[in-house]
Structures are given as C-alpha cells and as structure tokens.
Write a protein that holds these residues in place. Structure first.
Motif, PDB file in Angstrom:
ATOM      1  N   ALA B  75       5.862 -32.497 -24.045  1.00 54.45           N
ATOM      2  CA  ALA B  75       4.653 -32.764 -23.255  1.00 54.45           C
ATOM      3  C   ALA B  75       3.491 -33.243 -24.114  1.00 54.45           C
ATOM      4  O   ALA B  75       2.408 -33.510 -23.611  1.00 54.45           O
ATOM      5  CB  ALA B  75       4.250 -31.496 -22.497  1.00 54.45           C
ATOM      6  N   GLN B  84      -5.600 -33.313 -23.045  1.00 51.85           N
ATOM      7  CA  GLN B  84      -4.491 -33.799 -22.222  1.00 51.85           C
ATOM      8  C   GLN B  84      -3.190 -33.128 -22.641  1.00 51.85           C
ATOM      9  O   GLN B  84      -2.358 -32.780 -21.800  1.00 51.85           O
ATOM     10  CB  GLN B  84      -4.365 -35.326 -22.347  1.00 51.85           C
ATOM     11  N   ASN B  88      -0.949 -31.128 -20.135  1.00 51.76           N
ATOM     12  CA  ASN B  88       0.470 -31.508 -20.022  1.00 51.76           C
ATOM     13  C   ASN B  88       1.394 -30.329 -20.328  1.00 51.76           C
ATOM     14  O   ASN B  88       2.394 -30.117 -19.646  1.00 51.76           O
ATOM     15  CB  ASN B  88       0.803 -32.619 -21.030  1.00 51.76           C
ATOM     16  N   GLY B 202      -1.671 -33.955 -15.317  1.00 46.41           N
ATOM     17  CA  GLY B 202      -0.772 -34.121 -16.447  1.00 46.41           C
ATOM     18  C   GLY B 202      -0.249 -35.548 -16.515  1.00 46.41           C
ATOM     19  O   GLY B 202      -0.232 -36.263 -15.508  1.00 46.41           O
ATOM     20  N   THR B 203       0.139 -35.936 -17.711  1.00 44.03           N
ATOM     21  CA  THR B 203       0.675 -37.291 -17.889  1.00 44.03           C
ATOM     22  C   THR B 203       2.016 -37.221 -18.599  1.00 44.03           C
ATOM     23  O   THR B 203       2.404 -38.148 -19.304  1.00 44.03           O
ATOM     24  CB  THR B 203      -0.274 -38.149 -18.754  1.00 44.03           C
ATOM     25  N   CYS B 204       2.724 -36.059 -18.404  1.00 42.99           N
ATOM     26  CA  CYS B 204       3.967 -35.830 -19.132  1.00 42.99           C
ATOM     27  C   CYS B 204       4.942 -36.987 -18.972  1.00 42.99           C
ATOM     28  O   CYS B 204       5.444 -37.198 -17.867  1.00 42.99           O
ATOM     29  CB  CYS B 204       4.665 -34.583 -18.618  1.00 42.99           C
TER      30      CYS B 204
END
Lengths: 218, 218
Positions: B75, B84, B88, B202-204
């Motif tokens: 992540a 972030q 994440n 989240g931008t996983c």
C-alpha cells in the motif's frame, strides 16, 4: 441482616469473583469452584444463585451494563450541552472500565459473545453516541462541514479502540488519552461558538463517585 | 511436487484450517482433530508440523503478521506522500482483515494473548502510524495546530476500533468506513496544501492483489 440481604450480598460477591476469574483466565478456563472459593462461599451457594457458568457470565455482563449505564447517566447532568455530555460520557465510561473489574470483564465478555443475546453493550454505546450527536445538531453545536454519520463512526471507532487497547495497557483508558482524542475531533465537529463551551477533559461532576469502585475493588 | 513442497502445502492448509476453527469456536474450544480433518490431513501429519495447539496458534499469528505486513508494504508505493501512505495502509489492512481468515484470526489471537510473546501486532501497527506521521511531519504535511502524539493516538484508537467492531459487523472494515474516518481526521491533521494531495479513499495500486484472498479463501 435479613435472608434477602445476605443472598443479594452473596450474589454480588460471586459476580465480582467471576469477573476477576474471567479477566484473569478467560471465560473458558475459569472454574466455578475457584469462583465460589474466591467469593468465600460454598459451591452449593454458587449453584443456588447460578445454574451454570454461562449463567454467571450473563450476570457479569448484565452487571457491567448497569454499572456503565449508571456512569453514563451521572456524566450527563441537566443543563449541560450535548457535546459536553458526549465528552463527559466517554470519560466516565473509560474511567468505569479502568476502575471496575465487573464493568471491564462484563463488557469484554459481551463483545466476545456471538451476539445472539439481547444485551449488546457496544450497540448501546453506538446508539448513545448517535443520540447525543443528534441532540448536538438540534442545539446547533455541529459544524456543517461534517456528515454526522461520519462523526458518529469516528467517535464509536476511537472509543471502542481505547477499550481494546486498554486491555493490555490501561493508559489508553486514561483521561489524558480521551482528552487528546477530543482535542483532535471537537474543532472539526463543533462550530466555533460551541467549541468554547466544551472542555475536552470532561466536566463530570460524578468523577469522584465513579472513581470509588477503582480504589475499593478494582 | 517435491517432499518439501508437499510439506509446505500441508502446513499452509493446517494454518488456514486452524484459523477457521479459532474464528468459529475460539482458541480454547477448537479441537486439533477437527483442524487436521478440515485440512484434509491425518492427526499424525498435524503433529509432524505442530507439537501442540499453542504452537498452531503461534503459527496462525505469525502468518497473520506476514500477511498484514505484506498488505501494508504493497500500500506504500515509492513516490507517494506519507499521509497518503498512512491512509492507503489503513485501507489495505482493513481489506486484508476482511478478506483473509488467517490475518483476522491471527490478529485477534495475538490481541488476546497475554502479551508475553515476541509478536505484538497491535504494537507494530502503532509503530507504523508513529513512523508515517513522523515522515509526514518531515515532509511538511502536518498542520501545526495538532500535537503529533494526539494524532497518532486518534489514528491508532480508531483503526483498532474498526477491527473490534468488524468482528461482529464486517461493514466497519469496509473502504467506506475507513474513508469516512479519514474525511473527519485529515482536514484537521494536514496542511491545506497537503490536503489536496491525499485521497481519503486510498490510492492503493495493490487493491486488486489484496482482494484476491477474499474471494478465493475468505
């Protein structure tokens, strides 16, 4: 002392002894013989009050519910704004969990039980948070920048986390920990005007009262 | 398949079967005979790998640690800002807990164990939050209005709460619940500039990867 008073006292001693045993050894490992012995009564006396270990556990959970509800009630004196009542209640419950083995063991047992029973203390707390934040909204204390459900969720999650973390390290249930959380949350949830009227440390007038069990029987 | 591969596969099946049993019945009630039967191996094969139920439990906890650390690592791709990465990571861990019975049962066992062992997954998570927020401070992402320790405490408490609440209702471990928490917290913790660079959802990039265990073996 009448027969009834003696019976009530024995029942109370058994519940407290069971709470200690459940906390130390867990529900499954705890033995009824030890619970009666530590309460200073015979196994027969235990069986007069409780048919099984499961029934003892339900009694501990019910007593925890009574203890925690009483703490919550004392933390909400009339004339206090809803955000302060929410802050106070979280402090009072944490203090009760820290100081009262019956509240602690009963709450934990209730969290761990399959959820089939009628008593759901976590759900009760969630409903309490929802109600107090709804009242805070009616009192015009909540900033519009937050969705109320998000605030409810953050408060329920954080306070529930304090309980779980407090099982290993009671510092998590201290007034300082709770106040730190409220210092983070309140300026985001409250209007500027409301913020000046809420003390993150709580203003519980019942603090002395709720502390009593800690010193006498923690 | 070599002998070593077969042994590793059996061990893996036993750990998964044990995780299911611990989650369903609790550690104390779970029976080794059922664990080996559900893994499709003989009791003798179980005893070849594990000397006792306690040893099986330690293996489930260790496997949970590996699974959760891997999710956390995936992540945090390089080049992502520290806030972030924290957001994440919380999403990835919640997703792993939701989808992977070994992560879930092992984490819970580890929380409940007396804390005498070397592995302390809650402590690891706390250290991870501390580190990422320290990095966020170095990256100039944190608003000065908050004491960093208070932010650490709020994040650890809330995320721990999501896990406890998720034991009864997996909805608490959903992406929506986590995102709601970050929507409450981030605007308080981050500078105005940093806020535009952090997605509470989240931008996983690993989302698909971490989701796999949920469908294949949840």
């Amino acid at each position: 002392m009448t027969k009834q008073e003696r019976a009530a006292r024995t029942r109370h001693a058994l519940i407290r002894s069971a709470a200690h045993a459940f906390e130390r050894q867990g529900y499954t490992q705890a033995r009824l013989a030890d619970i009666s012995a530590c309460a200073g009564v015979s196994p027969g006396a235990l069986h007069f009050h409780f048919e099984s270990k499961a029934e003892v556990a339900r009694a501990v959970e019910a007593a925890a519910g009574v203890s925690l509800r009483r703490a919550a009630w004392l933390a909400q004196p009339p004339g206090t704004n809803a955000l302060q009542r929410l802050t106070n209640t979280s402090h009072a419950l944490a203090e009760r969990l820290r100081g009262d083995v019956v509240a602690r063991a009963g709450f934990r047992l209730n969290c761990e039980s399959a959820g089939g029973g009628a008593l759901n203390l976590l759900r009760e707390w969630q409903t309490c948070v929802e109600q107090l934040l709804a009242e805070a909204a009616e009192e015009g204390l909540l900033a519009r920048r937050l969705v109320r459900a998000d605030t409810v969720s953050a408060v329920v999650a954080a306070t529930t986390g304090f309980e779980l973390l407090g099982r290993r390290d009671p510092e998590w249930l201290s007034g300082q920990s709770l106040a730190a959380f409220w210092r983070v949350l309140l300026p985001r949830a409250a209007t500027a005007a409301a913020l000046t009227a809420v003390d993150p440390d709580g203003t519980c007038p019942s603090r002395a009262e709720t502390r009593t069990p800690a010193t006498t029987a923690g």
